[in-house]
Design a protein around this motif. Sequence first.
Motif, short mmCIF file in Angstrom:
data_model
loop_
_atom_site.label_atom_id
_atom_site.label_comp_id
_atom_site.label_asym_id
_atom_site.label_seq_id
_atom_site.Cartn_x
_atom_site.Cartn_y
_atom_site.Cartn_z
N LEU A 13 0.83 -1.21 0.00
CA LEU A 13 0.00 0.00 0.00
C LEU A 13 0.86 1.26 0.00
O LEU A 13 0.54 2.25 -0.67
CB LEU A 13 -0.93 -0.01 1.21
CG LEU A 13 -2.04 -1.07 1.18
CD1 LEU A 13 -2.81 -1.06 2.49
CD2 LEU A 13 -2.96 -0.82 0.01
N ILE A 32 2.22 1.79 -3.50
CA ILE A 32 1.17 2.31 -4.38
C ILE A 32 1.00 3.81 -4.17
O ILE A 32 0.93 4.59 -5.12
CB ILE A 32 -0.16 1.55 -4.14
CG1 ILE A 32 -0.05 0.12 -4.66
CG2 ILE A 32 -1.32 2.27 -4.80
CD1 ILE A 32 -1.20 -0.76 -4.26
N ALA A 33 0.95 4.22 -2.91
CA ALA A 33 0.76 5.65 -2.60
C ALA A 33 1.93 6.48 -3.11
O ALA A 33 1.74 7.54 -3.73
CB ALA A 33 0.58 5.83 -1.10
#
Length: 108
Positions: A14, A17-18
């Motif tokens: 995550l 991805i950010a």
Amino acid sequence: MQTVILVIHLLLALGMIAVILVQRSEGGGLGIGGGGGGGGNFGVMSSRSAANLLTRTTAILAGAFMVTSLALALLSNTHTQSTSILDQAPVPAAEQPVEDTGPAAPTR
């Protein structure tokens, strides 16, 4: 142990991805500052140093992601048992004495 590494692995995914989505596709940093490559002074970091920070952060997160991937692969490999027929030892048949009673008598 495997659950802890799996949670860390998901958090790293995550985070990657950010960080990747925040970067500009044209090589600039943070995608802020309008059209041209300059960007001006927006506080503490210039656009160049923000791009370097995001690139370095992406590399660190990617490295940690690879380490947790390898750790999960090794952990899943050590907890499995062989399911191959060739790896299993043959089970000896129980030998019981067989009584020889001769041919069976015909019944009417």
